[in-house]
Design a protein around this motif. Structure first.
Motif, mmCIF file in Angstrom:
data_model
loop_
_atom_site.group_PDB
_atom_site.id
_atom_site.type_symbol
_atom_site.label_atom_id
_atom_site.label_comp_id
_atom_site.label_asym_id
_atom_site.label_seq_id
_atom_site.Cartn_x
_atom_site.Cartn_y
_atom_site.Cartn_z
ATOM 1 N N LEU A 82 -12.745 75.274 18.168
ATOM 2 C CA LEU A 82 -14.317 75.296 17.324
ATOM 3 C C LEU A 82 -14.771 74.126 16.242
ATOM 4 C CD1 LEU A 82 -14.583 79.238 16.919
ATOM 5 C CD2 LEU A 82 -15.006 78.059 18.892
ATOM 6 N N ASN A 83 -13.856 73.549 15.966
ATOM 7 C CA ASN A 83 -13.898 72.996 14.891
ATOM 8 C C ASN A 83 -14.789 71.798 14.507
ATOM 9 O OD1 ASN A 83 -11.632 71.824 13.870
ATOM 10 N ND2 ASN A 83 -10.917 73.174 12.423
ATOM 11 N N GLY A 84 -13.725 71.069 15.818
ATOM 12 C CA GLY A 84 -13.997 70.028 16.846
ATOM 13 C C GLY A 84 -12.555 68.671 16.084
ATOM 14 N N GLY A 85 -12.058 69.620 16.132
ATOM 15 C CA GLY A 85 -10.931 68.595 15.398
ATOM 16 C C GLY A 85 -9.366 68.838 16.373
ATOM 17 N N GLU A 86 -9.893 69.218 17.771
ATOM 18 C CA GLU A 86 -8.693 69.363 18.524
ATOM 19 C C GLU A 86 -8.464 67.583 18.490
ATOM 20 O OE1 GLU A 86 -8.187 71.843 22.075
ATOM 21 O OE2 GLU A 86 -10.020 71.530 21.926
ATOM 22 N N PRO A 87 -8.896 66.581 19.095
ATOM 23 C CA PRO A 87 -8.820 65.460 19.106
ATOM 24 C C PRO A 87 -7.468 64.523 17.706
ATOM 25 C CG PRO A 87 -11.104 65.280 19.783
ATOM 26 C CD PRO A 87 -10.299 66.464 19.005
ATOM 27 N N ALA A 88 -8.894 65.152 16.982
ATOM 28 C CA ALA A 88 -7.546 65.015 15.938
ATOM 29 C C ALA A 88 -6.194 65.237 15.241
ATOM 30 C CB ALA A 88 -8.492 64.969 14.205
ATOM 31 N N MET A 89 -6.355 66.634 16.411
ATOM 32 C CA MET A 89 -5.002 67.392 15.597
ATOM 33 C C MET A 89 -3.938 67.230 16.920
ATOM 34 S SD MET A 89 -4.404 71.386 16.566
ATOM 35 C CE MET A 89 -4.665 71.165 18.393
#
Length: 130
Positions: free
Chosen positions: A97-104
């Motif tokens: 939801l926070n758009g952080g999947e690629p960074a993670m």
């Protein structure tokens, strides 16, 4: 049917190359506008984005060729952890939801590469042979 052990290092190299190419495009987007950045992301880079773009460009290229894989991947893993906690985590808890999947995902793939190395198809492996 399990994959033979002889494929492990080759698939590690494929993971490294594909990850490096994906990461490299973020640097080329920042510095060369290729691929074209999304609306609102063009214009002069602030110092934080300049540093990120440099790490993406240089680090991504080194990851693709597999040169200094372990230290470069460790640095890039830390960069992506910082990016996640500075940019995405304040927007909500869930990465989806926070758009952080690629960074993670980049963070943990790079952490894995820092531990596992570049695989058989890397400049590091070629240097070790010679």
């Amino acid at each position: 049917m399990p994959i033979p052990d002889s494929w492990s290092s080759k698939l590690l190299s494929v993971l490294r190359i594909v990850t490096g190419l994906g990461f490299l495009q973020h640097g080329t987007m920042k510095f060369f506008a290729f691929p074209p950045p999304p609306p609102g992301m063009s214009g002069p880079l602030n110092p934080m984005m300049m540093a990120a773009g440099t790490l993406e460009l240089v680090g991504g290229a080194l990851i693709v060729i597999g040169l200094f894989t372990r230290p470069v991947a460790f640095i890039l893993s830390g960069m992506m952890a910082v990016a996640y906690f500075m940019v995405h985590a304040p927007q909500g808890f869930y990465p989806a939801l926070n758009g952080g999947e690629p960074a993670m995902l980049y963070c943990f793939i790079f952490l894995y590469l820092a531990a596992a190395g570049g695989g058989v198809w890397s400049a590091d492996a070629a240097r070790a042979k010679g």
